[in-house]
Design a protein around this motif. Structure first.
Motif, short mmCIF file in Angstrom:
data_model
loop_
_atom_site.label_atom_id
_atom_site.label_comp_id
_atom_site.label_asym_id
_atom_site.label_seq_id
_atom_site.Cartn_x
_atom_site.Cartn_y
_atom_site.Cartn_z
N SER A 119 0.82 -1.21 0.00
CA SER A 119 0.00 0.00 0.00
C SER A 119 0.85 1.26 0.00
N ILE A 120 0.25 2.30 -0.52
CA ILE A 120 0.82 3.63 -0.39
C ILE A 120 -0.27 4.54 0.18
N VAL A 121 0.14 5.44 1.07
CA VAL A 121 -0.78 6.42 1.65
C VAL A 121 -0.28 7.79 1.22
N GLU A 179 -0.06 -1.73 -4.93
CA GLU A 179 -1.35 -2.20 -5.45
C GLU A 179 -2.49 -1.30 -4.94
N HIS A 180 -2.40 -0.92 -3.65
CA HIS A 180 -3.48 -0.14 -3.02
C HIS A 180 -3.00 1.28 -2.74
N ILE A 181 -3.86 2.23 -3.03
CA ILE A 181 -3.50 3.62 -2.74
C ILE A 181 -4.58 4.23 -1.86
N TYR A 182 -4.18 4.64 -0.65
CA TYR A 182 -5.12 5.21 0.32
C TYR A 182 -5.10 6.73 0.19
N MET A 183 -6.29 7.31 0.00
CA MET A 183 -6.37 8.77 -0.11
C MET A 183 -7.42 9.32 0.85
N ASP A 184 -7.17 10.55 1.28
CA ASP A 184 -7.96 11.16 2.35
C ASP A 184 -9.00 12.11 1.77
N ILE A 185 -10.11 11.54 1.31
CA ILE A 185 -11.19 12.35 0.76
C ILE A 185 -12.20 12.61 1.89
N GLU A 219 -8.13 17.09 -5.25
CA GLU A 219 -7.51 17.44 -6.54
C GLU A 219 -6.43 16.43 -6.92
N LEU A 220 -5.63 16.03 -5.95
CA LEU A 220 -4.58 15.05 -6.24
C LEU A 220 -5.21 13.70 -6.63
N TYR A 221 -6.28 13.33 -5.93
CA TYR A 221 -6.98 12.08 -6.24
C TYR A 221 -7.42 12.08 -7.71
N LEU A 244 -4.93 1.16 -10.29
CA LEU A 244 -4.61 0.93 -8.87
C LEU A 244 -5.91 0.79 -8.08
N GLN A 245 -5.83 0.15 -6.92
CA GLN A 245 -7.01 0.01 -6.05
C GLN A 245 -7.05 1.22 -5.11
N TYR A 246 -8.02 2.10 -5.36
CA TYR A 246 -8.15 3.28 -4.50
C TYR A 246 -8.93 2.93 -3.24
#
Ligand SMILES: [Mn+2]
Length: 430
Positions: A26-28, A129-135, A151-153, A163-165
């Protein structure tokens, strides 16, 4: 920032807790807030994104935090991108955080200039594989907050659609609910500033002052004690103004014989205080004011005892409504018939007490957590019953912040509460 530098173990601990909740590979990515345009060439005072602050403690606009805990290159496991100080900054606005400052504040070693973010990201993101975003997830209404994270998302979605958001919000909500000892210290500090400022007001309030003069004293008390400012716009409501729950125009006059409702909170190191008291403007409650005040006080004292693990806001609300109904029956504001004729349970008591008794408090004054969240050790909430009788121009609210425990802790228990404590404190400077 005015506050003392925070022990960076808080942020190291928070990131570790988050990393423990992630999927494999994962990436955050979490963005700081930007500056918000106000009018002309001015911006609103800067306030950091609570989640970004929670994870790294950086209190500066336009920064990005990247966590990639399983990256083979240890340098890429934690990265922070911040804006460097330009020559123009040095002349006009002063220094921004240096690399060393940012390292010391966050406990993150790999600090890079903000402009390097887009260059660095592809190499890291493609190993995940997984990307965690703070919406932002607003529970009250359907809405999209177009902040830097959103905006970055959108950019990443079009660049890396396969990628798996993943949602970061529910994970961070769960973590932010339980306050660590460092956070409890910071909340305690926000409470202390709020309480001391209120104690000053007890010595100053007298008939014919305006509500805005009192608001000015609140600002002075907070800033002089190293608060960032308010955790919400303070409510200074004299007489009938107190019946408007979120009254904050604060342009009325304190009339001799009326009550004054104060609902105020300092923000220290981005942590919120939240306190309400209702006091007699001339220093003495009338008999009727005293009778109504004591109802609210008894319900407040009862409510405080229920901030224990296993409870919830909704459960406490029910207990408080039952207690308030009994009190209002006793004093005759409502009668048995009113209750029999109710369309919905508690309709009659809600005419006089129509708001929630508790909300979570933390990096936001109305912090993460819902009315059904089950209380656990380390959670902090407001306790704020009220009694509003507009036909008598009386509005009363008593509020403190409670730390959930087997023996619940009132974080502002030194603030005068009983009628005689308030009257004595107000006499001291006369
Ligand atoms: Mn509150």
């Amino acid at each position: 920032m005015k506050y003392e530098q925070i022990d960076n173990h808080l942020f190291i601990h928070n990131r570790q807790q988050l990393v423990d909740c992630l999927e494999e590979n994962s990436i955050v990515i979490v963005c700081a807030n930007g500056n918000v345009y106000r009018n002309g060439d001015q911006c609103f005072p800067f306030r950091q994104h609570a989640d970004f602050f929670y994870l790294c403690g950086i209190d500066q606009a336009n920064a990005v935090l990247v966590l990639c805990p399983q990256h083979t290159n240890a340098d890429f496991r934690e990265m922070l991108f911040i804006e460097p100080t330009t020559e123009k900054d040095r002349q006009w606005n002063g220094n921004k955080l240096s690399t060393e400052d940012a390292q010391a504040i966050s406990g993150i070693n790999n600090v890079k200039p903000y402009d390097d973010f887009e260059k660095t990201l592809p190499a890291i993101i493609l190993s995940c594989e997984h990307i965690y975003m703070d919406i932002v997830e607003n529970k009250q209404q359907f809405s999209i907050i177009r902040d830097n994270n959103f905006e970055l998302y959108q950019k990443l979605q079009s660049a890396y659609p396969l990628l798996q958001y993943r949602r970061l919000c529910p994970i961070l909500e769960n973590l932010r609910l339980r306050k660590s000892p460092w956070e409890i210290d910071l909340l305690q500090k926000a409470c202390l500033i709020t309480a001391e400022t209120f104690q000053d007001l007890l010595l100053q309030i007298k008939p014919n002052l305006t509500e805005y003069e009192i608001e000015g004293e609140i600002c002075r008390g907070f800033l002089a004690r190293k608060a960032n400012g308010h955790s919400f716009h303070p409510i200074v409501a004299a007489g009938k103004n107190a019946c408007v729950l979120h009254y904050n125009i604060n342009n009325g006059i304190c009339q001799n014989g009326d009550l004054l409702l104060l609902d105020m909170g300092a923000e220290y190191a981005n942590y919120a205080g939240d306190l309400s008291r209702t006091i007699p403007i001339n220093g003495k409650f009338s008999q009727r004011q005293k009778d109504l005040y004591k109802i609210c006080e008894r319900v407040f004292r009862l409510a405080r005892t229920y901030y224990t693990p296993g409870m919830s806001c909704n459960k406490i609300q029910r207990i408080v409504l039952e207690a308030m109904q009994e009190e209002l029956l006793n004093i005759g504001l409502i009668n048995k018939k009113d209750i029999e004729n109710e369309k919905h349970k508690f309709d009659s008591v809600k005419r006089y007490f129509m708001h929630g008794v508790a909300h979570f408090v933390g990096l936001d004054v109305h912090d993460v957590g819902t009315k059904d969240t089950i209380f656990d050790y380390g959670m902090v909430l407001s306790c704020e019953p009220g009694l509003y009788v507009p036909e008598e121009q009386i509005g009363i609210r008593i509020e403190t912040m409670m730390l959930v425990n087997d023996q619940p802790v009132d974080l502002m228990d030194k603030v005068p509460l009983a009628v005689d404590e308030i009257e004595t404190a107000m006499q001291k400077n006369k």
